[in-house]
Motif scaffolding. Sequence first.
Motif, short mmCIF file in Angstrom:
data_model
loop_
_atom_site.label_atom_id
_atom_site.label_comp_id
_atom_site.label_asym_id
_atom_site.label_seq_id
_atom_site.Cartn_x
_atom_site.Cartn_y
_atom_site.Cartn_z
N UNK A 11 -4.36 6.75 -3.62
CA UNK A 11 -4.19 5.18 -3.25
C UNK A 11 -3.89 4.66 -2.56
N UNK A 12 -2.86 5.33 -1.53
CA UNK A 12 -2.85 4.70 0.00
C UNK A 12 -3.82 4.37 1.00
N UNK A 13 -5.21 5.21 0.69
CA UNK A 13 -6.06 5.47 1.99
C UNK A 13 -6.63 4.33 1.16
N UNK A 14 -7.14 4.18 -0.89
CA UNK A 14 -8.36 3.38 -1.80
C UNK A 14 -7.26 1.71 -1.30
N UNK B 51 -0.68 -1.50 3.98
CA UNK B 51 0.30 -1.33 4.90
C UNK B 51 -0.87 -0.73 6.40
N UNK B 52 -0.53 -1.44 6.64
CA UNK B 52 -1.25 -1.35 8.71
C UNK B 52 -1.15 -0.03 9.19
N UNK B 53 -1.40 1.35 9.66
CA UNK B 53 -1.18 2.18 10.12
C UNK B 53 -2.04 2.36 10.98
N UNK B 54 -1.30 3.83 11.67
CA UNK B 54 -1.96 4.32 12.91
C UNK B 54 -2.47 6.01 12.85
N UNK C 86 6.40 -5.22 6.23
CA UNK C 86 6.10 -6.42 6.04
C UNK C 86 4.82 -6.85 4.97
N UNK C 87 4.56 -5.56 4.65
CA UNK C 87 3.13 -5.18 3.59
C UNK C 87 3.79 -5.69 1.88
#
Length: 77
Positions: free
Chosen positions: A30-33, A41-44, A59-60
């Motif tokens: 779900x996060x990937x989608x 959310x922004x990630x790295x 923030x998201x």
Amino acid sequence: MDNTTSYPTEFESILTLSELAARLGVTAQTIYDLRSQGRGPRGFRLGRQLKFRASEVDAWLRRLEEADMRPAGGGGR
């Protein structure tokens, strides 16, 4: 002249993909989608692992809450 460099004494909390998914009660997919749709959310990446700063997740979530509070339809008569 002062040549010292100041460094933060603590690192911000970093969540792994599985930690974030567990906290939200959703699957990692779900996060990937959501991210692939530009809605997550922004990630790295750190190596091969996807990581998320706690402040970015907060923030998201605030943006999601704000969007949910807006009236549907964008205004009526």
